[in-house]
Design an enzyme around this catalytic site. Structure first.
Site, PDB file in Angstrom:
ATOM      1  N   GLU A 141       1.641  -3.809   4.233  1.00 17.76           N
ATOM      2  CA  GLU A 141       3.085  -3.873   4.468  1.00 17.76           C
ATOM      3  C   GLU A 141       3.548  -2.781   5.419  1.00 17.76           C
ATOM      4  OE1 GLU A 141       4.908  -3.829   0.613  1.00 17.76           O
ATOM      5  OE2 GLU A 141       4.085  -5.782   0.078  1.00 17.76           O
ATOM      6  N   VAL A 142       2.926  -1.610   5.347  1.00 15.64           N
ATOM      7  CA  VAL A 142       3.240  -0.509   6.264  1.00 15.64           C
ATOM      8  C   VAL A 142       2.020  -0.339   7.156  1.00 15.64           C
ATOM      9  CG1 VAL A 142       3.794   1.946   6.466  1.00 15.64           C
ATOM     10  CG2 VAL A 142       4.741   0.611   4.563  1.00 15.64           C
ATOM     11  N   ASN A 190      -5.470  -2.041   2.251  1.00 18.69           N
ATOM     12  CA  ASN A 190      -5.065  -3.360   2.717  1.00 18.69           C
ATOM     13  C   ASN A 190      -5.105  -3.324   4.236  1.00 18.69           C
ATOM     14  OD1 ASN A 190      -4.456  -4.309   0.081  1.00 18.69           O
ATOM     15  ND2 ASN A 190      -2.478  -3.290   0.166  1.00 18.69           N
ATOM     16  N   ILE A 220       6.483   4.418  -4.325  1.00 18.47           N
ATOM     17  CA  ILE A 220       7.823   4.201  -4.903  1.00 18.47           C
ATOM     18  C   ILE A 220       7.911   2.903  -5.699  1.00 18.47           C
ATOM     19  CG2 ILE A 220       9.008   5.632  -3.190  1.00 18.47           C
ATOM     20  CD1 ILE A 220       9.958   2.984  -1.878  1.00 18.47           C
ATOM     21  N   HIS A 256      -3.324   3.592   4.901  1.00 26.10           N
ATOM     22  CA  HIS A 256      -3.111   4.298   3.646  1.00 26.10           C
ATOM     23  C   HIS A 256      -4.023   3.740   2.571  1.00 26.10           C
ATOM     24  CE1 HIS A 256      -0.245   0.943   3.819  1.00 26.10           C
ATOM     25  NE2 HIS A 256      -0.247   0.908   2.498  1.00 26.10           N
TER      26      HIS A 256
END
Length: 116
Positions: free
Chosen positions: A96-97, A88, A32, A101
């Site tokens: 961040e999440v 990451n 997004i 992923h």
């Protein structure tokens, strides 16, 4: 699934996403907040905190995530000019999440690093 995980909620259909590819064990959808013309995330549907945890817990699924990265990149027309696959890991790694992923980035020259 963890109830407070954004990506688990996307897998469960609780949060919408622009899905570009799905298998029984993986999901690929557009980021997004894209950092390149093509910016797609590939996740395992099962919750794993990061790629290191996934590789230890389920090496076959880790391999499947990488295979799906190649499938999605091909579908997006990226292989001819090149693209980047990025994981990451942890706060200092820019994660961040905290659901593993892979970022597929392409569609323009990316240079040596991707700026945040």
């Amino acid at each position: 699934m963890t109830n407070d995980c954004l990506f688990c909620r996307i897998v469960a259909g609780e949060i919408p996403a622009t899905v570009v590819h799905e298998t029984d064990r993986t999901l690929a959808f557009r980021d997004i907040g894209p950092k390149a013309p093509v910016h797609i995330l590939v996740i395992p549907k099962a919750h794993h905190r990061d790629v290191a945890e996934l590789a230890t817990a389920d090496p076959a699924l880790a391999g499947e995530v990488l295979r799906i990265c190649a499938v999605v990149a091909e579908a997006e027309g990226l292989p001819e000019r090149g693209y980047r696959v990025l994981f990451n890991v942890g706060e200092h790694g820019g994660q961040e999440v905290f659901h593993v992923h892979a970022h597929i980035l392409g569609g323009k020259p990316l240079g040596p690093m991707v700026a945040p």
